[in-house]
Scaffold this motif. Structure first.
Motif, short mmCIF file in Angstrom:
data_model
loop_
_atom_site.label_atom_id
_atom_site.label_comp_id
_atom_site.label_asym_id
_atom_site.label_seq_id
_atom_site.Cartn_x
_atom_site.Cartn_y
_atom_site.Cartn_z
N ILE A 41 -1.00 3.81 -6.64
CA ILE A 41 -0.75 4.93 -7.55
C ILE A 41 0.75 5.21 -7.61
CG2 ILE A 41 -1.26 7.32 -8.14
CD1 ILE A 41 -3.82 7.10 -6.56
N VAL A 42 1.28 5.29 -8.83
CA VAL A 42 2.69 5.59 -9.06
C VAL A 42 2.78 6.95 -9.76
CG1 VAL A 42 4.83 4.86 -10.17
CG2 VAL A 42 3.20 3.13 -9.32
N PHE A 43 3.50 7.89 -9.16
CA PHE A 43 3.67 9.23 -9.71
C PHE A 43 5.07 9.38 -10.29
CE2 PHE A 43 0.59 9.77 -6.24
CZ PHE A 43 -0.43 10.49 -6.86
N GLU B 48 0.84 -1.19 0.00
CA GLU B 48 0.00 0.00 0.00
C GLU B 48 0.88 1.25 0.00
OE1 GLU B 48 -2.82 -0.08 3.14
OE2 GLU B 48 -3.80 -1.91 2.47
N GLY B 49 0.23 2.40 -0.25
CA GLY B 49 0.95 3.66 -0.26
C GLY B 49 1.32 4.09 -1.66
N PHE B 50 1.72 5.36 -1.80
CA PHE B 50 2.10 5.91 -3.09
C PHE B 50 3.58 5.61 -3.38
CE2 PHE B 50 -1.18 9.14 -1.71
CZ PHE B 50 -2.18 8.62 -2.51
N THR B 51 3.88 5.47 -4.66
CA THR B 51 5.27 5.31 -5.11
C THR B 51 5.64 6.50 -5.98
OG1 THR B 51 5.27 2.90 -5.01
CG2 THR B 51 6.83 3.93 -6.53
N LEU B 52 6.83 7.06 -5.77
CA LEU B 52 7.29 8.20 -6.54
C LEU B 52 8.50 7.81 -7.39
CD1 LEU B 52 7.25 11.05 -3.84
CD2 LEU B 52 5.36 10.23 -5.27
N ILE B 53 8.47 8.21 -8.67
CA ILE B 53 9.63 8.10 -9.55
C ILE B 53 10.12 9.52 -9.78
CG2 ILE B 53 10.46 7.39 -11.82
CD1 ILE B 53 8.12 5.40 -11.91
N VAL B 54 11.29 9.84 -9.25
CA VAL B 54 11.78 11.22 -9.23
C VAL B 54 13.03 11.35 -10.09
CG1 VAL B 54 12.52 13.14 -7.78
CG2 VAL B 54 10.86 11.48 -6.90
N GLY B 55 13.06 12.37 -10.92
CA GLY B 55 14.24 12.64 -11.73
C GLY B 55 14.12 13.97 -12.43
N ASP B 56 15.24 14.57 -12.76
CA ASP B 56 15.22 15.85 -13.46
C ASP B 56 14.78 15.65 -14.91
OD1 ASP B 56 16.02 17.30 -11.25
OD2 ASP B 56 18.15 17.06 -11.69
N THR B 57 14.51 16.76 -15.58
CA THR B 57 14.07 16.73 -16.97
C THR B 57 15.09 16.01 -17.85
OG1 THR B 57 12.88 18.82 -16.71
CG2 THR B 57 13.46 18.17 -18.95
#
Length: 305
Positions: free
Chosen positions: A127-129, A34-43
């Motif tokens: 949900i994956v952002f 459970e919980g949200f997953t974030l994919i983070v990276g610059d442009t």
């Protein structure tokens, strides 16, 4: 002669996707929790490509942006699914593809959309952002309770040398000499930069009627880092237009959200207005409905190394 250029300034399809194997595995494993997953990276580091790849692998629902309009368009034909999401009386024992959502461009998120996402999460929808560091800072400031539900944050920091070599070979086959591939792989980690350089080399080879892309196409000081556009003397640009144009010179295939995350526009509408004005001058063109680049009719001049 070389055929159609395989290096497009669009997110990589499942067929072309290369690299980030550890990050992709981590996100797939997080789907079971459970919980949200974030994919983070610059442009330019491949966030949208990773998100598209995961969506193609796992199915679920894909939103190109975290807006009410995008949500309505994406689920118009799946209203029964949304009703199921919102009305589930009991937790699911196993998360299925119908309980997955992939969301891009969170910079346009509104409070009512945040509430919607949290309601879905309460009913065990994963949900994956995908977002930039700037967008992550915005979420922390505006929607701290959403961030509190994040259970995994994956950072995209660039491709390995081996990944870059595989990317080129997978798309171009044996069209590139091994020395050229090595040259590129030693200098670039951002997927968008790799694609930009390969695109330029491919086009140069086609213009010269070459059958392969060899080291003779490399500039004396190594591959040119960026190109400058020769402006038509009669075109007068506003400061905002020139800044966007300079950004596109270095980041071909950008989207509106990239201008927002880079601080070049205050809103999606203002970014759209500047891009539209540049398209009218013929300096910029739009592809696939959302990706902007310098128009090929503008001849690039190499900068001194």
């Amino acid at each position: 002669m070389l055929g159609e250029n395989p290096f497009e300034f669009t997110p990589a399809s499942k067929k072309w996707f290369t690299g980030y194997s550890n990050e992709v595995t981590a996100v797939k494993n997080s789907i079971k929790k459970e919980g949200f997953t974030l994919i983070v990276g610059d442009t330019g580091y491949g966030k949208t490509s990773v998100l598209n790849y995961l969506h193609s692998e796992l199915d679920g629902l894909y939103l190109p942006e975290a807006s009410h309009e995008a949500l309505g368009e994406s689920v118009r034909h799946r209203m029964n699914l949304i009703e199921k999401w919102l009305l589930k009386p009991h937790p699911l024992q196993k998360i299925t593809s119908k309980d997955l959502m992939f969301v891009d461009e969170v910079s346009v998120m509104e409070p009512r959309i945040e509430v919607f996402f949290k309601r879905l999460a309460d009913r065990h929808t994963k949900i994956v952002f995908a977002l930039t560091q700037t967008e992550l800072s915005m979420l922390k400031e505006r929607f701290p309770t959403l961030i509190d539900r994040v259970t995994l944050q994956v950072s995209l920091n660039g491709l390995t040398k081996e990944d870059v070599m595989r990317l080129i070979q997978r798309r171009a086959g044996n069209a590139f000499d091994s020395q050229v591939i090595e040259h590129i792989a030693e200098r670039y980690v951002k997927p968008r930069d790799v694609v930009r350089v390969c695109n330029d080399l491919w086009n140069s080879a086609v213009e010269q009627g070459l059958e392969r892309i060899g080291k003779e196409l490399l500039s004396e000081g190594g591959i040119v880092e960026k190109a400058t556009v020769e402006m038509k003397p009669e075109i007068e640009l506003a400061p905002s237009q020139r800044k966007v144009l300079e950004y596109l010179e270095a980041h071909q295939g950008s989207e509106r959200k990239d201008l927002l995350s880079s601080g070049l526009a205050a809103s999606s509408n203002s970014a759209g207005n500047v891009l539209l004005s540049l398209m009218k001058t013929g300096l910029v063109e739009r592809r696939e409905g959302r990706y902007y680049r310098i128009s090929p009719s503008q001849k690039p001049q190499q900068m001194d190394a």
